[in-house]
Structure formats: structure tokens, C-alpha cells
Design an enzyme around this catalytic site. Sequence first.
Site, PDB file in Angstrom:
ATOM      1  N   ALA A   1      49.624  40.020  49.384  1.00 48.60           N
ATOM      2  CA  ALA A   1      49.427  38.604  49.061  1.00 48.60           C
ATOM      3  C   ALA A   1      50.076  37.710  50.107  1.00 48.60           C
ATOM      4  O   ALA A   1      49.507  36.687  50.511  1.00 48.60           O
ATOM      5  CB  ALA A   1      49.999  38.304  47.672  1.00 48.60           C
TER       6      ALA A   1
ATOM      7  N   LYS B   1      36.742  48.495  44.870  1.00 47.44           N
ATOM      8  CA  LYS B   1      37.339  48.475  46.205  1.00 47.44           C
ATOM      9  C   LYS B   1      38.558  49.404  46.202  1.00 47.44           C
ATOM     10  O   LYS B   1      39.612  49.059  45.685  1.00 47.44           O
ATOM     11  CB  LYS B   1      37.732  47.051  46.569  1.00 47.44           C
ATOM     12  CG  LYS B   1      38.182  46.854  47.993  1.00 47.44           C
ATOM     13  CD  LYS B   1      38.279  45.355  48.273  1.00 47.44           C
ATOM     14  CE  LYS B   1      38.737  45.104  49.706  1.00 47.44           C
ATOM     15  NZ  LYS B   1      40.120  45.521  49.910  1.00 47.44           N
TER      16      LYS B   1
END
Length: 774
Positions: A63, A148
Site C-alpha cells: 500500500a 490475482k
Amino acid sequence: MSHQEATQPATMNQQPEPFPGAAPTDDGLPSEALRAEYQDLVDQVRKHRAAYYNDDAPLISDAEFDQLYSRLELIEAQHPAIVANDSPTQEVGGEVSAAFTPVEHLSRMYSLEDVFSLEEVVAWGEKTMANAALRAAGHHLKWLCEVKIDGLAVNLLYRNGKLVRAATRGDGTTGEDVTHNVLTIKEIPTQLAGENWPEEVEVRGEIFIPSAEFAAYNEALIEAGKAPLANPRNAAAGSIRQKDPAETAKRPLKMFVHGLGVRSGLSAATQSETYALMASWGLPVSPYSKVVDTLDEVLGFIAANGEHRHDLLHEIDGIVVKTDAFEIQRNLGFTSRVPRWAVAYKYPPEEVNTKLLDIQVQVGRTGRVTPFGIMAPVKVAGSTVERATLHNQDVVKAKGVLIGDTVILRKAGDVIPEIVGPVLALRDGSEREFVMPTACPSCGEPLAPAKEGDVDIRCMNAESCPVQLTERVAHLGGRGAFDIEALGYEAAQALTVGPGPDPAENGGVIAPAGPGPITSESQVFALAQSYPDPALREALAGVNVWREIRSKGAGTGKFQLAPYFYTKATAKKESVPSKTTEKLFTELDKAKSQPLWRVLVALSIRHVGPTASRAMATKYGSMEAIREQLAAPDAREALAEVAGVGAIIADALIEWFSVDWHNRIVDEWAIAGVLMKDAQDESITKHLEGLSIVVTGTLPTYSRDAAKEAIIIRGGKAAGSVSKNTAYLVAGEAAGSKLDKAVSLGVQVLDEEGFVLLLNGGPEAVEGRPNPEA
């Protein structure tokens, strides 16, 4: 940082935001401050990309990298003249390590465009559908949705069906030759099966470590006194980059393939067709993909897998959406780094970095003393986290975390936040070791293992330890026990004894200012009977708790005492019982009629959870019958034979009921009106006796608990995992890896309709019933 398809392009529809020093000069050129910031961002992105791809030891979380990369792209978008030819935004993946032989891919391995909101997914889809070339060709788009995989991208080259090379993605054009290590993964065929494979084909996929195997591997490392691996992705990447293939072979690696590079002579028209072909060649194709017709269905796939992401075989960090037809992919083409025909939606991050400010301990309801970390507040998995578990002193030592470290924090969905490990490269020498206390922080009694060989240490003062009492009262009110909505942890603190210090001077720990009106959980249900008593009301009125003072909706870090059970008196209104208090005593009265298994769970008997409690309640039907069995000479053998109980739980039951004050709890609850037996429904037959049944996924009308209870009361075992002994798997939506294992073992799979038939008619009712379509 994206793993399946490496780098971070700009998010769609992102509006430029001003940065400090980002204003242009009077002549419109970037200022010196902005140029300096830009160069710093370039250097940081390069450093962190190298740490991630080349060293498999990231210094920051995904992040945080996303934020850096987005800022870099935003400055470049605002000031195109500042963009350097070697900007990280113009590159794919990382550099090729000098430790491995560099090899060129026959066709380039691209990155994927990452987006972080559903609105961006829709915007990308609508832009794709509006493409002029597609409209002119009259194409109808179908979307291929895939999970994913959080792993290491690898390219397998087959010639005439034989595996000749395996390489990492590297910079997209040149990768690292890791053939010898990849050959240790048994799922990857060295010779393709079947027929009709191209003379030359590049197979792209992800190497990963399954979640369950990763947890087991780490447990083994900790038991051996070694530091656990940080996360499955880095562990997989590090395994493939081992110099010695024998070391790689020790890791539980797997691979799923998800694309093709060069494919000379392949006639398939869609990517989904190639998946079927690759499966026929013996290649491991991911079971988690679906072709859909609309963007609404795409969003549904994202939502379903987000809800059940931790039920899958491996870790995921998002969903990849592609146009399925190769002709459409060719028409849409590529930018310099990404295909225009694919996008990756990323779920909110579940792993971040933060500062470990301190390590303290907490005492649980069974006396177990657990270290936990106090950290600089950080947002992860949608919530702000300040504390995380460290399990026990051996885990603290094995993970190698020091107070003052920058640590990797993980929070997977609703799972308790966990400190994964330290970022060693960021240590500055000011860090210090944690020392486990030798006395209980609540009552001061010595701490010790419950028995020789136990790793955990415990406070043995169970009856009188204030924190243990609070924890037990909170537990009995929980959803898995009596399910008393108004009896949460704060209410449990207010009810129990234990004056606490000002949280501002106690590391933020809120303890009751006390004393509360009860000194044992045996008194909880008696409160409902005596609630009208003026003496009890007076006691409740005097209970205060610490509450944080808020200003403009935000906490100030300062605390004040406030009444818990009563409203605060004002000049115009006297203090009266709050609505929450009235609800608490109403809910206590209702809880007395809960089934026997919930009573057993509420007693806080070590090892006795819902499964064993349901089995005991089904077998004996009443607390009286259970106590009679416990008094019998063959108690241990008889209890151990109950399906779902076993020898360890049998010993725990015998030990618990041998303590006088434990029996007083049961007796006083019964006197207060708690129902200690289940009504026997003679219409329910035991036609599932001896059958192990697993429930997974989301059923239309049955909750997971209701489904398990329906199995148990019919004599079956509601198991948690699929094995060769499983009779049936009941599979709802997003069933995940348990469904895959059941199919591979030949276990009969039932949907909810089949499950109802099984419950009502037994095995004969579903004999020969085909498995539901996936």
C-alpha cells in the site's frame, strides 16, 4: 506493489492533487522544489522495487509503494517535461539479478493496469466497450475474470511439448533462468500431455505457496527455533531464487498458469479456451476463473471473491479482468507497459508496515498470558489497528521482533491482526528485547505453564483474577455462547471487579473504575432476577467506566469517568438506567432458554468449543446426564468415544467439573432459571450416524452454524476439512479449495437442495445424485 503483473500504473479518473512545492514557476516550468521531490520519488521507487523484486525483502508495504508510485505518476501527468527517459513508470517489473543467467523472453511480459475502486473498474470497462475499433468490428465483449494470485510471475518455454526453460519475468524483456528450481515443483510437467500443443509455446503463470501449507511450514520453523517466513509471496520468490534446487524442493511450492506468450500454431479464439487446452496438456490451470457477459457480473465476481478470499487455496490481492477474445485483445493492443485489454482491481491492503511502540501482555479467560504489540495506528483491511497478537513468548523470539522495530502487520478480513515480523533493514540500534513477566499483571500471582511441556504460561488464580473473570463474562455473552447482545466486553468490565487506572497513564488500556456488582460469573443470571432490587440498582448506579473525551468527533487521548449502567445526571434530569441497561437485563432473561450446547460453551472449559459442545448435547441431552457420566468409573473412555470429543477434551471436562467453584457456576445458573437440557424431538432420526460431512461456502437459507447443528442432531459429524473419510461436501457459493479437494477425492458434492434431501431422508435420498454444476 502488484505481484501477478508487477508495476503500478496510474489509477483511472484520478484527479491531480497539489503537493508541497509542486507549484510551477512564473514561466510555467517545474520549480526546483518539485524537481527535487520528483527525483526523490524516483530514487525511492527504484530502491523499493529492487528490495521487492531482487532481494525478496520489501522495506515498505504494498500500500505504501502504491502511494509513492501514484504520486510519481501524478507529477509526471501534471508536468510531462519533467519525465526522464529512464523513469520507473516506463519500466516493467524489476532488474535481472546477476546471480542467475539472464534469458530473453520470446515475447514481452507486460504489467497490468491497477485500479483501487469499483468505479474505476466500471470506467475501464466502459472505455473498453466504447473503443472505436471494437464498435466498427461489431464485437460483443465477454469478460474473463480471474483471482490475482499473490505469487511470483514465471514464464515456462515448451518446445515440441518439452519444458526447455523457466524464467522469472525480470524487466519484462529479460528474466532470470530458474529452470532447475522450477523442476522441483511436481505440478509442472516436463513433457506436455495430450496433443495439439504448439511447436513452441510460452506459458505464463504464478508460483505460490498455498495458505495452509505456508502456515504449517511457519509453525515447523517456529518449533525448530527459526524465524518464520514473512509472507507467502516473498517465501515463494525466495524459494525460486535459491542457489541449491534441493533447498527449493523443501518448500511447498505450487503453480497456476494464466496466460500464453508466443504460441505458434495455436488456433484457440479465446483465452478461456486456451485454459481448457492447457489443462488437457497437464498444466495446472487455476480453478478460480469465470467468463461473464456484463460489468455487473464482473462486480459480482469481485464481491464474491472478496468475501471468501481466505477460503481459497492461496493468497490473493485482487481480481484480474480481461477481454476474453484474442481478436479483441489484438484490436485493443498495448501501451508501452500494459495491455489495454486487461485491468487488475486490488482489494484494500491486508498487510502494512508500522512502528512497534511496545509489547505488553494480556490474560485470557482460561488464564493464558499472551503478548501483544502496541503500534503506531495504521489502517489495514478497512479498519485502523493499534494492537496485534504475538501468540506467546516463543513466537516473539522466533519472529525476532524488538520493541521499536518497524514491523509488517497483517489483518486478513475479520481475523485478529498479527505482527508478521520485523523489517530488519530499518533498524537503527535503538530497539530493545521484550521480557516476559513472571507475575500476572492483573492479580500479581506467579505465572507458570499449566503442565510440564506447555509452551504457554498461565495465571493459575482462575477464580479470583479480575481480568480472567472479565474475560469469562464477556465470553459467555458472545455469539458462540449465550449470544447476549448487550453483554459485550465493556459491559463485562463494568459488571466485574477490578478498579483500573486512567488509560492515558496505562498505555491506552481501558479498565473498569469499579468495583462492579458481581464477583463471579455464577451471579450473572441472578442479576436478571434481582434487577428490581433497590440495592442492586444503587450498586449499578455507582459503576463508572473510563471514556475517551472526544472533540469534533475525534478522540483526544484524554479520559474521564462516566456512569456505565445509568445516564448522567443533569440539572433537569435525574440519573436513570440507560436503554442499554434495560436491554441487558431483558436479554439476560431471554438467554436462560438457550440450548444446552451454548451453556457448555459459555462455561469456558479449556478445549471445549461449539463442535464438542454440540456433540455432548446431542449425546446426553441434559447437564444432569453429563454430570452423571462424569461421575461414572468409565467417564474418560465413554466421553472420548463421543464423535467430536476425543481424549483431550474428555480430560478437560473431567478436570473442569472436579473443581468446586466450577460446579457452583452450573448450580447457580440453574437456580437462576438457565435451562440445562434440550427438548428431544422424536421426529428427528439419527440417519447420519457415523458420517463426516463438511459445509463450505454460502448457502441460500442455512447459516454455517445452522447447517452444522442440523448435521449433528441427526448423528453426523460436522467436520471442518475434507479428507478421504468425508461422506459429503455441502457446497454453497464461493466454495473455494474444499470443493476442489472433494472433487479430486471423489467425495459426493451437494447443493442446498441435496443437503435438505440428505437431512430428511438420509444417504438413500441422495444416492446417485450428480454433483451440482460449478
